[in-house]
Design an enzyme around this catalytic site. Structure first.
Site, mmCIF file in Angstrom:
data_model
loop_
_atom_site.group_PDB
_atom_site.id
_atom_site.type_symbol
_atom_site.label_atom_id
_atom_site.label_comp_id
_atom_site.label_asym_id
_atom_site.label_seq_id
_atom_site.Cartn_x
_atom_site.Cartn_y
_atom_site.Cartn_z
ATOM 1 N N SER A 326 0.796 -1.229 0.000
ATOM 2 C CA SER A 326 0.000 0.000 0.000
ATOM 3 C C SER A 326 0.826 1.274 0.000
ATOM 4 C CB SER A 326 -0.938 0.010 1.211
ATOM 5 O OG SER A 326 -1.881 -1.037 1.113
ATOM 6 N N ASP A 350 -17.175 0.576 -0.576
ATOM 7 C CA ASP A 350 -16.239 -0.484 -0.215
ATOM 8 C C ASP A 350 -16.930 -1.472 0.725
ATOM 9 O OD1 ASP A 350 -14.203 -2.098 0.651
ATOM 10 O OD2 ASP A 350 -13.064 -0.526 1.678
ATOM 11 N N HIS A 371 -14.927 -0.347 4.203
ATOM 12 C CA HIS A 371 -14.962 0.995 4.770
ATOM 13 C C HIS A 371 -16.201 1.774 4.336
ATOM 14 C CE1 HIS A 371 -10.595 -0.064 4.752
ATOM 15 N NE2 HIS A 371 -10.652 0.501 5.939
#
Length: 636
Positions: A326, A350, A371
C-alpha cells in the site's frame, strides 16, 4: 766408458734455452689474451656490464599512494588507514618454501588458514619480486624475534603497511563496502602501472564506486640493494599523490539511530534529504564487520556469514526486492487524478471486497466488512484496497506502468550506489516479454495495491516518495557530497532534476499530501498510533506486502511461520509543508506496517528533526562536529 763421455753440456744448454723461449712466448701470449679480455670487458663493453651491475645493485620500486579517507557530513571519520606490521615473503629468493614456512612457525604463530591464503596468493598472477604476505598484525615481541633470526630467513621481510580500517564497521558495512587484496580478476581489469605496489582495491560499496578518486597516483623510488636483495639506501624518490578524501551526505548519528531502531530484526531503512537527494542514512540489518574482509577473512567466519539464514552479507536496502504494498497508493492516487480515471470527489462503495465485472473472481480488502462509501482521500487515509482495485482495473496495466515509471519504479534510482537493483514494474509488454503471456484484468487489480508481479527496493521507495515530498521534482539519491573537504561533487554527480510527466494540478499534489498527513495525524489514519507526542507534521503511508497468499482462508499471523509472515513497510516525509527528510522502512516478516515499521520511522525522524540523544552526540560518535541547531542539519 767414463761419465764425461756420456754427458753433453752444450746440448743441454741449447735444450734449456729453447724450452725457456717457448715458455716465455706462451706467457706473453696468455698475458696478451688476458689483457685483451680485460680491455674488451672494461673498455669496449664497459657500459653494458656497468648497466647489468647497476641492475643488480639498483632497483626502481613503486611507492603506493595513501588511500583517501571517507568522512560523514559532520567530519566524522568512517574509513581510515592504520599502520599494520606484516610478515612477507619474496618467493624468488626462497629455494625451499615449505622448509622456510616451518622455520617461521618456530618463531611466530602462523595459522593453517594463513598458510592456505599464502599458497593461494602464490598461485595468482603478480609482479616479479613482489612480496607476498604470510602474516598480518605482528606484535612487537614477534617483530623482535623475527629481527633476531633475520639472517637465517632468506626472502623474509617485516614491513609496516597502511591497512584500511572502518571504525563503525557494522554500521557502515553496506554503505562503504570494503577493500580487499587485488586478485587475478582485479588484475585483469586494472592498469598495472597505476596499481604498481598497491595491494588493495575497493571490492564493494562506495569503496568500489569511487576507487579512482580514493586510490591516488603511484610514486617511485630508486634504491640500492645488497647481494641478498635487501634495501640498503634510497637514492632518489618521487612521492606518490594521495587519494582524494570523500565527504558523504550520510550522518553516522542518524545511521546509528536507524540501526538501533531496527534492532535484531531483518530489515532496511533509507533516509534522504529531498531537497538535494543526499542520503542521510542507509541501513540493512543484520550487518557484518567489514574489517574482517580487509586482510582476508578466514573460511570459518566467511562460511558463517554466507550460510546464515539472516543473510547479513545481503544489502536489503538496495538489493532487496519486495512487493511495495500500500505504500504506492499515494503515487497511484496521483496517477489516477492525472489520467482522469478518478476525481477528488468520486465515491466508491467499499463492502470489503472487489469483484471484477463479468467475473466470479473476488479480491479481498484488508479490512473485513470494508470501509463503506469512500473518497480517494479516505482511501489513502484508511488504505482502502477496494477503491484502488477499481481504479487500477479502469486504468489498465499499461497506463499505470507509464505513470509509475516517471516516479522511478522499475529503474535504478540512485547515482552512486553500485549494487542497486531496479525492481520490477510490471505491465502488458513486460509480461509478454518475460512470461510470454497476456496481461489479465486481475494483474491490473493486484498491481493497483503494489502486489502481484510488482517489486521495489527500500531505496526505490524512498526515492519515489521524495518525488511527492518535492511536489513533482525527482532528485536521484546520492552519497557523495564533497571531495577533498570543500570541493562540491557536482562535476562527478550532476544535480539532476527530472520532473515526472504531467501529474495533475498542483492542487492534486497537496490533496494527496494532506491525505498522507491524516494517515499519521487523523483519527482514523492507519499510522495514528505513532502520532501521540509528535511535535511536527508527518506525511506517511503504511504498507504490508504478502510473502505468500492464502486461497479462501483468512490470514492469521499467529498461525504462520515467522519467515512466512507479511513484510511491514512505511514511507514518510517531514515536516509535511517543507520536507527535510524522507524515510522508507522495511521490516522483513514484520507483519503490520502500522504496528512495526511506522514506529521505527518515527524514531529516525525524531532524531533528525528534534535532535539526537546526547549519548550519541558526545559518546558513541567521537569526533563529531557540534550541532548546527537542534539536529545538526544544514541546507546540504
Amino acid at each position: 766408458m767414463s761419465w764425461g763421455t756420456l754427458r753433453n753440456s752444450g746440448q743441454e744448454r741449447e735444450l734449456f734455452k729453447r724450452r725457456s723461449f717457448v715458455a716465455i712466448i706462451a706467457i706473453i701470449l696468455l698475458t696478451g689474451v688476458l689483457v685483451g679480455r680485460f680491455y674488451y670487458l672494461q673498455i669496449i663493453e664497459h657500459e653494458t656490464y656497468a648497466t647489468i651491475s647497476d641492475r643488480n645493485r639498483l632497483q626502481v620500486q613503486p611507492v603506493p599512494p595513501t588511500r583517501g579517507l571517507i568522512h560523514d557530513r559532520n567530519g566524522v571519520l568512517l574509513a581510515e588507514n592504520r599502520p599494520v606490521f606484516s610478515l612477507t615473503v619474496i618467493p624468488e629468493q626462497v629455494s625451499d618454501m615449505d622448509a622456510l614456512i616451518e622455520e617461521i612457525r618456530g618463531i611466530v604463530q602462523v595459522r593453517p588458514e594463513d598458510v592456505e591464503s599464502f599458497q593461494r596468493r602464490l598461485g595468482e598472477r603478480r609482479r616479479p619480486f613482489e612480496p607476498v604476505p604470510l602474516r598480518y598484525h605482528l606484535s612487537e615481541s614477534e617483530m623482535a624475534r623475527l629481527a633476531v633470526n633475520r639472517h637465517s630467513l632468506p626472502g623474509v621481510e617485516t614491513e609496516a603497511r597502511l591497512v584500511r580500517y572502518y571504525p563503525y564497521g557494522r554500521l557502515t558495512a553496506h554503505v562503504l563496502g570494503y577493500v580487499g587484496r587485488i586478485n587475478e580478476q582485479d588484475a585483469s581489469r586494472i592498469d598495472q602501472v597505476a596499481y604498481a605496489g598497491t595491494h588493495y582495491i575497493g571490492k564493494t560499496g562506495l569503496e568500489r564506486v569511487y576507487e579512482e578518486e580514493l586510490h591516488g597516483e603511484v610514486g617511485y623510488q630508486n634504491v640500492e640493494t645488497n647481494a641478498r636483495g635487501r634495501v640498503m639506501r634510497v637514492l632518489e624518490r618521487e612521492d606518490p599523490t594521495p587519494g582524494r578524501d570523500l565527504t558523504l551526505s550520510l550522518d553516522i548519528r542518524l545511521q546509528q539511530v536507524a540501526h538501533e531502531a531496527l534492532g535484531d530484526r531483518r530489515g532496511a531503512i533509507v533516509a534522504i534529504n529531498p531537497e538535494t537527494g543526499g542520503l542521510l542514512a542507509q541501513v540493512s540489518t543484520p550487518g557484518f564487520d567489514t574489517n574482517k574482509f580487509v586482510t582476508g577473512i578466514d573460511h570459518e567466519n566467511y562460511s558463517e556469514l554466507r550460510d546464515s539464514l539472516d543473510k547479513p552479507l545481503f544489502n536489503r536496502a538496495t538489493r532487496g526486492q519486495y512487493p511495495p504494498g500500500s505504500t504506492i497508493k499515494p503515487m497511484m492516487a496521483l496517477a489516477g487524478l492525472a489520467s482522469d480515471t478518478v476525481t477528488q470527489s468520486d465515491v466508491v462503495h467499499d463492502p470489503g471486497y472487489y469483484k471484477l465485472p463479468n467475473s466470479s473472481q473476488v479480491f479481498r480488502n484488508w479490512k473485513r466488512g470494508g470501509h463503506g462509501d469512500t473518497t480517494l482521500y479516505d482511501a489513502i487515509v484508511l488504505s482502502s484496497d477496494t477503491y484502488f482495485y477499481k481504479m487500477a482495473y479502469e486504468m489498465g496495466g499499461a497506463e499505470m506502468a507509464d505513470y509509475l515509471e516517471h516516479f522511478g519504479f522499475g529503474s535504478v534510482t540512485s547515482l552512486d550506489v553500485s549494487d542497486e537493483r531496479a525492481g520490477i514494474l510490471p505491465g502488458p509488454q513486460w509480461k509478454r516479454r518475460v512470461h510470454g503471456e497476456p496481461w489479465y484484468p486481475g494483474d491490473s487489480v493486484n498491481m493497483g495495491i503494489g502486489q502481484g508481479y510488482f517489486l521495489s527496493t527500500p531505496m526505490q521507495l524512498a526515492a519515489t516518495t521524495s518525488v511527492i515530498a518535492n511536489r513533482g521534482a525527482r532528485r536521484p539519491p546520492r552519497h557523495l557530497r564533497y571531495i577533498d573537504g570543500d570541493i562540491p561533487a557536482r562535476h562527478l554527480l550532476p544535480d539532476v532534476v527530472r520532473p515526472p510527466v504531467e501529474m495533475g494540478e498542483k492542487s492534486d499534489w497537496e490533496y494527496v499530501i494532506n491525505a498522507m498527513e491524516d494517515v499519521v495525524h487523523g483519527s482514523n489514519g492507519t499510522a495514528r498510533g505513532i502520532s501521540p507526542g509528535l511535535n511536527y507534521r508527518m506525511a506517511g503511508k503504511t504498507g504490508t506486502s504478502q510473502v505468500f497468499s492464502l486461497e479462501g482462508e483468512e490470514y492469521d499471523e499467529d498461525e504462520v511461520a515467522e519467515r512466512m509472515r507479511d513484510h511491514a513497510l512505511f514511507v514518510a516525509f517531514a515536516p509535511a509543508d517543507d520536507p527535510e527528510i524522507v524515510v522508507s522502512v522495511l521490516v522483513e516478516n514484520g507483519g503490520s506496517g502500522s504496528a512495526t515499521a511506522a514506529p521505527v520511522a518515527r524514531q529516525v525522524m525524531d532524531a533528525w528533526i528534534n535532535g539526537f540523544p546526547e549519548v550519541l552526540t558526545n559518546q558513541a560518535i567521537p569526533g563529531a562536529m557540534e550541532n548546527n541547531g537542534p539536529s545538526g542539519r544544514d541546507p546540504q
